[in-house]
Scaffold this motif. Sequence first.
Motif, PDB file in Angstrom:
ATOM      1  N   ARG A 279      -2.443  -6.976   5.688  1.00 38.50           N
ATOM      2  CA  ARG A 279      -2.677  -5.569   5.963  1.00 38.50           C
ATOM      3  C   ARG A 279      -1.772  -4.660   5.132  1.00 38.50           C
ATOM      4  O   ARG A 279      -2.108  -3.502   4.898  1.00 38.50           O
ATOM      5  CB  ARG A 279      -2.458  -5.285   7.448  1.00 38.50           C
ATOM      6  CG  ARG A 279      -3.506  -5.908   8.358  1.00 38.50           C
ATOM      7  CD  ARG A 279      -3.215  -5.589   9.814  1.00 38.50           C
ATOM      8  NE  ARG A 279      -4.234  -6.103  10.694  1.00 38.50           N
ATOM      9  CZ  ARG A 279      -5.354  -5.481  11.012  1.00 38.50           C
ATOM     10  NH1 ARG A 279      -5.597  -4.273  10.496  1.00 38.50           N
ATOM     11  NH2 ARG A 279      -6.226  -6.008  11.837  1.00 38.50           N
TER      12      ARG A 279
ATOM     13  N   HIS B 122      -1.446  -0.307  12.091  1.00 43.81           N
ATOM     14  CA  HIS B 122      -2.043  -1.633  11.941  1.00 43.81           C
ATOM     15  C   HIS B 122      -1.236  -2.608  12.791  1.00 43.81           C
ATOM     16  O   HIS B 122      -0.051  -2.835  12.525  1.00 43.81           O
ATOM     17  CB  HIS B 122      -2.036  -2.073  10.477  1.00 43.81           C
ATOM     18  CG  HIS B 122      -2.757  -1.126   9.558  1.00 43.81           C
ATOM     19  ND1 HIS B 122      -4.127  -1.121   9.425  1.00 43.81           N
ATOM     20  CD2 HIS B 122      -2.294  -0.137   8.743  1.00 43.81           C
ATOM     21  CE1 HIS B 122      -4.486  -0.186   8.558  1.00 43.81           C
ATOM     22  NE2 HIS B 122      -3.379   0.423   8.131  1.00 43.81           N
TER      23      HIS B 122
ATOM     24  N   ARG C 238       0.830  -1.189   0.000  1.00 44.43           N
ATOM     25  CA  ARG C 238       0.000   0.000   0.000  1.00 44.43           C
ATOM     26  C   ARG C 238       0.873   1.250   0.000  1.00 44.43           C
ATOM     27  O   ARG C 238       1.990   1.260   0.519  1.00 44.43           O
ATOM     28  CB  ARG C 238      -0.913   0.001   1.228  1.00 44.43           C
ATOM     29  CG  ARG C 238      -1.896  -1.126   1.246  1.00 44.43           C
ATOM     30  CD  ARG C 238      -2.545  -1.256   2.604  1.00 44.43           C
ATOM     31  NE  ARG C 238      -3.081   0.013   3.084  1.00 44.43           N
ATOM     32  CZ  ARG C 238      -3.591   0.185   4.289  1.00 44.43           C
ATOM     33  NH1 ARG C 238      -3.606  -0.830   5.143  1.00 44.43           N
ATOM     34  NH2 ARG C 238      -4.065   1.352   4.652  1.00 44.43           N
TER      35      ARG C 238
ATOM     36  N   THR D 180       1.773   7.528   6.092  1.00 42.44           N
ATOM     37  CA  THR D 180       0.440   7.609   6.700  1.00 42.44           C
ATOM     38  C   THR D 180       0.001   6.316   7.371  1.00 42.44           C
ATOM     39  O   THR D 180      -1.026   6.308   8.049  1.00 42.44           O
ATOM     40  CB  THR D 180      -0.599   7.985   5.636  1.00 42.44           C
ATOM     41  OG1 THR D 180      -0.562   7.016   4.563  1.00 42.44           O
ATOM     42  CG2 THR D 180      -0.294   9.373   5.064  1.00 42.44           C
ATOM     43  N   ALA D 181       0.720   5.228   7.201  1.00 42.19           N
ATOM     44  CA  ALA D 181       0.327   3.953   7.800  1.00 42.19           C
ATOM     45  C   ALA D 181       1.576   3.207   8.249  1.00 42.19           C
ATOM     46  O   ALA D 181       2.653   3.346   7.658  1.00 42.19           O
ATOM     47  CB  ALA D 181      -0.473   3.098   6.814  1.00 42.19           C
TER      48      ALA D 181
ATOM     49  N   MET E 128      -1.505   9.442  11.184  1.00 47.01           N
ATOM     50  CA  MET E 128      -0.970   8.113  10.884  1.00 47.01           C
ATOM     51  C   MET E 128      -1.900   7.043  11.425  1.00 47.01           C
ATOM     52  O   MET E 128      -2.438   7.162  12.534  1.00 47.01           O
ATOM     53  CB  MET E 128       0.436   7.947  11.470  1.00 47.01           C
ATOM     54  CG  MET E 128       0.995   6.532  11.344  1.00 47.01           C
ATOM     55  SD  MET E 128       2.731   6.389  11.780  1.00 47.01           S
ATOM     56  CE  MET E 128       3.479   7.051  10.298  1.00 47.01           C
ATOM     57  N   THR E 129      -2.073   5.987  10.644  1.00 39.46           N
ATOM     58  CA  THR E 129      -2.861   4.823  11.057  1.00 39.46           C
ATOM     59  C   THR E 129      -1.917   3.671  11.351  1.00 39.46           C
ATOM     60  O   THR E 129      -1.045   3.356  10.526  1.00 39.46           O
ATOM     61  CB  THR E 129      -3.848   4.415   9.949  1.00 39.46           C
ATOM     62  OG1 THR E 129      -4.686   5.530   9.629  1.00 39.46           O
ATOM     63  CG2 THR E 129      -4.704   3.248  10.402  1.00 39.46           C
TER      64      THR E 129
ATOM     65  N   VAL F 270       3.147   3.265   3.455  1.00 42.39           N
ATOM     66  CA  VAL F 270       3.197   2.359   4.598  1.00 42.39           C
ATOM     67  C   VAL F 270       4.642   2.054   4.965  1.00 42.39           C
ATOM     68  O   VAL F 270       5.511   1.940   4.087  1.00 42.39           O
ATOM     69  CB  VAL F 270       2.429   1.046   4.305  1.00 42.39           C
ATOM     70  CG1 VAL F 270       3.121   0.228   3.214  1.00 42.39           C
ATOM     71  CG2 VAL F 270       2.270   0.209   5.569  1.00 42.39           C
TER      72      VAL F 270
END
Length: 494
Positions: A460, A449, A394, A428-429, A446-447, A397
């Motif tokens: 993911r 996982h 993605r 951002t991830a 930021m996300t 990431v």
Amino acid sequence: MAKAPAKARPAWSCSECGWTTAKWVGRCGECQAWGTVVESGPASGGGLSGGAGRSTTPTAPRLAARPIGEVELALVARRSTGVSELDRVLGGGIVPGAVILLAGEPGVGKSTLLLDVAARSADAGTRVLYVTGEESAAQVRLRAQRIGAVRPDLLLAAEGDLGSLLGHVADTDPGLLVVDSVQTIASAQVEGSAGGVAQVREVAAAIIATAKERHLPVVLVGHVTKDGGIAGPRVLEHLVDVVCQFEGERHSRLRLVRAVKNRYGPTDEVGCFDLSDAGIVGLTDPSGLFLSERGAPEPGTCVTIALDGARSMPVEIQALVASSATPHPRRATSGVDGARVSMVLAVLESRLGVRTGGQDVYVSTVGGARVQETASDVALALALASATTGTPLREGVVAVGEVSLTGQLRPTAGLERRLAEAARLGFTAAIVPASGADGLRVPAGMTVHRAGDLGEAWRRGKDTLRDPAFTAVVEEELERARSQRIAAGLPTQG
């Protein structure tokens, strides 16, 4: 009747670390090196115990002991070198009277860096004496002219004799002394050629004594052995105040300076430099060297955030998997540990079914960065899985975490610092281990996982819309719907 004086017994010392003994032994009792104990001269009759053997040599006046709180700190006030990245490694600047040993492989850029430091110190009003024993004065002048380091207060002397060097110090009274290198200076009071164990020990001791007496900061350039260690006796590293290693690949522009020993500051800082034909420049933000140009994600790439001392640095790991033309597929690595790559490949095949047994595997980092910590395992595994399946990750990431042999993700140290650096760079991830992530402060925008195992991290992390398996399923469903519409006499468009 008076006793005849006892004969002086020979003393033996290790040529590597300086350890002494009263008799010869095959192995040094300090550094455990074999065959390094050599005869160094008669043993001294003095000692801590009393008796007829006590030395009568006069000693220096003894200073009265004082409470530690009354010791003045004015003499250890730091002074900037003019190079912020070097100041970072030294703990804020150079201390008067400090002796710094800078070691590195030939051609890595030690002389260029110190010439730049000398020029910046001269700009600040400090008289600098640069003593070269390896090159002629004209050669140093050419380098200084190339990098723009010609200054009136930068004095240059090409000397190989210790007495002449100390004479130059007495005549010029500099505020900074640079000796390039300590292995090329010889003392007339000691037998042997320059660079020998006894010579290096004598030269270093004399320069250090002068530095402490005059409160003169000194930078010594040291050679390294083929194994990467500092050449000369190990006692040299114990005598100086700061030991710095200058690292870098010969064909890469990236250079790193790290402190191995520092009596005046921490040893967990790393300085980054960019070496080019125009000179050497400190990199406050080295991410441009470690990351490729950010475009659409490509299969086989993943970014991680590595901790080198107290510094967080992004590292992009790239992997390429291709069919092998030989019975024994290649495993080529650059910047990563080859044994770690083999372990991650085994875990991918055992836990995720990603098979690379009959294919060549190439793994590299961008910009000549080197990754040694296990926190890069997840990024390495995702890059290999992405290259094998042709599925990119993605966009935006990063991945941080250690992979165990069972495929589980193990927590790593400094996770919040790594995430903060990733957020600063625009990611951002982040994929992190689920264990040890409780109470984690996530940067704004930021996300995170949390993944328990490598399979969950891969699900993911990959770009599902560009997954070949997902695309095949979608195309199969579209073809089935098209056939049904044809059978029903309905139009296939719209």
